[in-house]
Motif scaffolding. Structure first.
Motif, PDB file in Angstrom:
ATOM      1  N   HIS A  47       1.049  -1.103  -0.227  1.00 45.94           N
ATOM      2  CA  HIS A  47      -0.242   0.427  -0.137  1.00 45.94           C
ATOM      3  C   HIS A  47       0.219   1.176  -0.443  1.00 45.94           C
ATOM      4  N   SER A  48       0.034   2.086  -0.844  1.00 44.64           N
ATOM      5  CA  SER A  48       0.658   3.967  -0.942  1.00 44.64           C
ATOM      6  C   SER A  48       0.996   4.445   0.082  1.00 44.64           C
ATOM      7  N   ASP A  50       1.654   8.185   2.531  1.00 39.82           N
ATOM      8  CA  ASP A  50       2.709   9.844   3.379  1.00 39.82           C
ATOM      9  C   ASP A  50       3.206   9.688   3.951  1.00 39.82           C
ATOM     10  N   GLN A  75      11.586   5.474  -0.554  1.00 40.20           N
ATOM     11  CA  GLN A  75       9.853   6.529  -1.226  1.00 40.20           C
ATOM     12  C   GLN A  75       9.996   7.550  -0.592  1.00 40.20           C
TER      13      GLN A  75
END
Length: 257
Positions: A47-48, A50, A75
């Protein structure tokens, strides 16, 4: 909305932060919660997110190891520590791992709000800069902006122990070429830019009275406090002690008004 992964072994803390803090008003949302670093890493593989807001001391895998693993993933995930431990060791380790900020439990509403408001401004700026790069003309101009942006972004995150060799590994260029290229495209030396980043961070840390001057010296990459004091005075026109005293007087004046 920027996505937050919340990591804490205390269920009550996770529940309170997720449900009682107005994240949406600041432009964030907690999309998932985990009880340790290992569980968080497993989630991040598929999953991405922030931002990772994580406790430091947890079973299985603590927050420091989690931050190290995230740093190795290369990342653009911002990491913020949330912990009841104000020990200097943890703050130092946090900076080594590229952690953006450090909130002491129990996190006060105003402190969390200030940290995430500042973070959103930073992330919005990064998005805009990225869009400018994407929309700009192809060719040398785009290439140059991309290289300089990468150098500055990496430096701002790893200023405490960065070397030209680190940048060389990322950019696939020789250290000497990076130094020459940066000077040619920006008009100033890389060492000058690194000093500017360190001195601005040092000034920010001096407003936090939990830190002694020699601790700040180490946190921004100076093993010798005398060298740090000399460089700080050269950049700011006053010693760290004078800067801290002036800030104290300014705060006192504001409180009297």
């Amino acid at each position: 909305m920027y996505k937050i992964l919340l990591v804490d072994d205390e269920k009550e803390i996770r529940y309170g932060l997720k449900n009682y803090f107005p994240w949406n008003q600041l432009g964030f949302e907690v999309i998932e919660e985990c009880e340790n670093g290992k569980e968080a890493l497993k989630y991040l593989r598929d999953h991405s997110v922030d931002v990772v807001l994580t406790d430091i001391r947890m079973p299985v895998m603590d927050g420091i190891e989690l931050a190290k693993q995230i740093q190795q993933m290369k990342q653009s995930i911002q990491v913020i520590f949330l912990s009841g431990y104000k020990d200097f060791y943890y703050a130092k380790e946090a900076i080594k791992c590229g952690v953006l900020d450090y909130i002491v439990k129990p996190g006060k509403f105003e402190e969390i709000q200030a940290v995430f408001t500042s973070l959103k401004e930073k992330m919005d700026t990064t998005v805009k800069e990225h869009d400018i790069l994407i929309d700009s003309q192809s060719g040398q101009k785009n290439y140059t902006e991309n290289i300089i942006h990468t150098i500055k972004t990496y430096t701002q995150k790893n200023y405490a122990d960065i070397t030209l060799e680190d940048l060389a590994s990322i950019l696939k260029m020789s250290p000497n070429y990076i130094s020459t290229y940066f000077k040619e495209k920006t008009g100033y030396n890389f060492s000058t830019y690194l000093t500017e980043v360190r001195m601005k961070k040092a000034a920010t840390l001096l407003t936090d009275y939990h830190y002694k001057t020699y601790e700040i010296s180490s946190l921004v990459g100076y093993n010798n406090p005398k060298n740090f004091t000399r460089m700080f005075k050269k950049y700011h026109g006053m010693t760290p002690r004078e800067y801290r005293n002036r800030n104290t007087l300014e705060v006192a004046d504001l409180n009297e008004q």
